[in-house]
Design an enzyme around this catalytic site. Structure first.
Site, PDB file in Angstrom:
ATOM      1  NE  ARG A  24      89.527  94.580   4.462  1.00  0.00           N
ATOM      2  CZ  ARG A  24      88.688  94.328   3.477  1.00  0.00           C
ATOM      3  NH1 ARG A  24      88.583  95.168   2.460  1.00  0.00           N
ATOM      4  NH2 ARG A  24      87.921  93.253   3.500  1.00  0.00           N
ATOM      5  CG  ASP A  25      84.731  96.010   3.520  1.00  0.00           C
ATOM      6  OD1 ASP A  25      85.056  96.778   2.602  1.00  0.00           O
ATOM      7  OD2 ASP A  25      83.775  95.230   3.432  1.00  0.00           O
ATOM      8  CG  HIS A 218      81.924  90.557   3.140  1.00  0.00           C
ATOM      9  ND1 HIS A 218      82.937  90.917   4.008  1.00  0.00           N
ATOM     10  CD2 HIS A 218      81.659  91.664   2.409  1.00  0.00           C
ATOM     11  CE1 HIS A 218      83.270  92.186   3.797  1.00  0.00           C
ATOM     12  NE2 HIS A 218      82.513  92.659   2.827  1.00  0.00           N
ATOM     13  CG  HIS A 220      78.730  95.621   1.227  1.00  0.00           C
ATOM     14  ND1 HIS A 220      79.407  96.775   1.531  1.00  0.00           N
ATOM     15  CD2 HIS A 220      79.652  94.630   1.259  1.00  0.00           C
ATOM     16  CE1 HIS A 220      80.689  96.495   1.725  1.00  0.00           C
ATOM     17  NE2 HIS A 220      80.870  95.196   1.561  1.00  0.00           N
ATOM     18  CB  CYS A 251      83.280  98.923  -2.844  1.00  0.00           C
ATOM     19  SG  CYS A 251      84.526  98.454  -4.051  1.00  0.00           S
ATOM     20  CG  ASN A 260      80.939  95.917   5.335  1.00  0.00           C
ATOM     21  OD1 ASN A 260      81.173  94.874   4.763  1.00  0.00           O
ATOM     22  ND2 ASN A 260      81.756  96.969   5.267  1.00  0.00           N
TER      23      ASN A 260
END
Lengths: 313, 313
Positions: A24-25, A218, A220, A251, A260
């Site tokens: 997903r991300d 979470h 990055h 993003c 990430n």
């Protein structure tokens, strides 16, 4: 090279749950649309490599994120393996939740913002208005017995607003968790945070009743801080860590965001420190190498690069 | 983006000395010989950016490391700024020490190995035989009032031997420190170590009388662990950290070695956590961007990349 392993390191939990966000991300901002069949294969390989928890997709409208336009196709192909409590998918709003419900998903995630600017850019709403959007989603999901995660993004810095005060993040987190969410994921979307900042935020959340047992981190790796910050969070009692296989991600609405934390780099750190993850590192590296081939560029993960022989010139 | 700063983080020292190894460890393996004038400019820019301690060069024979063949030229050009106690240079043997003495250097470093294979490949000697080479160097340097650092390489893993036992490293460190060296730098030459391993090694050194106040850490970022390991060492009382501006470096005799911990990534982490380094990050980034131009390839430092606008396509 074998990984040197020592007994469990002081202050770290014996076991960590990796919340794999690669499908997903990691993929959502890829410009070239990745075929659904590749996404399905990616999830299957991650499962085979021992990742217990995998965020599979996002039920965001395809006009916002074309890459995620095949959510139904991916989940239908995954069948029973795509709908369990360890296979959450992002639902931006009620319409997204309805799509997830139609497929029988047992776990969903909402994605809020700690800052006004990013709330406007990512959600087209103010920080205050996002609650009105999320509340019916969380309530309905919880009423139906679903597991719900609340992401809060831009928890450390915001490319437009600069450093983000801890109190501002805690306010947003409290509102979202107060709706009944099971887990909070605090995101350093642009990777500027440092270890002391992580500690202060976790401390402030705990003081408001959101203890580390309900918090995931979470990070990055834009400024190279993701792993150091993760280890700091683990010493503060966090046991769930978001990471993306091969260090995928970024993003589009936050220009300085890069990938990430790479799952491989995290697994290396944890395995070396005697912390169990259940992940087969070789299988995971092979998965990221395969995925990098699909995307047509090398993985940014340090461990993937170190363990993969360079092509013969 | 401004760096979010919080008050000093728990468990970290208020101040850290960065031992900048860019001009020596960072450049020694560059295939194309960097002109002495560029090296001199590099050191001067590092000084201007606030780096207090800089290893300037190595008095290794030019036939071993052609890149360091201009040690005299570099130091003569630096003049008084190249010879102080905070400008050590590597001396592999007595001949190297004589060359350093002739220039009036007040600080030198010897470079030992924790493993037999690397001792053979790098020094053409066994681990036992290296002591006979270093002892007269250290004795003579200390007798003349010089500051002496002892590097120990391959302290965590060795590409030929695999994981390196902590006890083996401590034995080598004890022999070298027993000669009268002022500081020990423990090197993860191939970057495989993890935080718990760092803790165990520091603990074992301390138990043999080599406390963290005399230990520096030297991590390469091959597996993405360098910053996390550094932060672990700082919490164990270490206050001297080796790093290379821009993440330069590598080792030709150890195929899996990549660059040193990037000074910028370290400064970001420490500044954010309220730890003083004295470094002007913008000036340092500008220095690494300039050096990358000289070398003809981008810096691998995350912070340098994040703070440097990409070239317009």
């Amino acid at each position: 090279m074998r990984l040197p392993q020592v007994e469990a390191a002081t202050g770290l939990p014996p076991e960590v749950t990796i919340y794999e966000v690669g499908p997903r991300d990691g993929l959502q901002n890829e410009k070239a649309v990745v075929p659904a069949s590749v996404k399905v294969e990616f999830v299957r390989r991650l499962v085979a490599a021992g990742l217990s928890t995998i965020e599979t997709t996002s039920f965001v409208p395809a006009r916002w994120v074309p890459q995620m336009g095949d959510a139904e196709e991916v989940l239908e192909a995954l069948g029973a393996d795509g709908v369990g409590r360890a296979r959450p998918a992002l639902v931006p709003n009620l319409r997204g939740l309805e799509r997830a419900e139609a497929l029988g998903l047992q776990a969903v995630a909402v994605f809020g913002s700690a800052t006004e600017t990013f709330a406007q850019k990512n959600l087209n709403r103010s920080v205050g208005e996002q609650y009105a959007m999320f509340e019916p989603v969380v309530t309905r999901a919880k009423d139906a017995g679903r597991w719900v995660r609340a992401y809060v993004s831009m928890c450390f810095g915001d490319p437009w607003e600069g450093p983000v005060p801890v109190g501002q993040v805690v306010d947003v987190a409290e509102r979202l968790m107060g709706m009944g969410c099971d887990q909070l994921s605090i995101g350093d979307t642009i990777g500027v945070g440092t270890t002391g900042h992580v500690h202060r935020l976790l401390e402030a959340l705990d003081a408001r009743g959101i203890g580390p047992e309900r918090v995931a981190v979470h990070f990055h790796d834009t400024y190279g801080q993701a792993l150091a910050n993760t280890m700091a969070a683990l010493r503060d009692g966090v046991t769930v860590v978001d990471a993306a296989a091969g260090g995928l991600g970024g993003c589009p609405y936050a220009k300085s965001a890069t990938g990430n934390l790479a799952t491989e780099d995290l697994v290396w750190a944890l395995t070396g420190a005697g912390v169990r993850t259940g992940v087969d590192l070789d299988a995971l590296v092979a998965t990221s190498v395969w995925m990098a081939q699909q995307l047509g560029r090398p993985s940014p993960s340090n461990v993937v690069r170190a363990l993969t022989p360079p092509p013969t010139p």
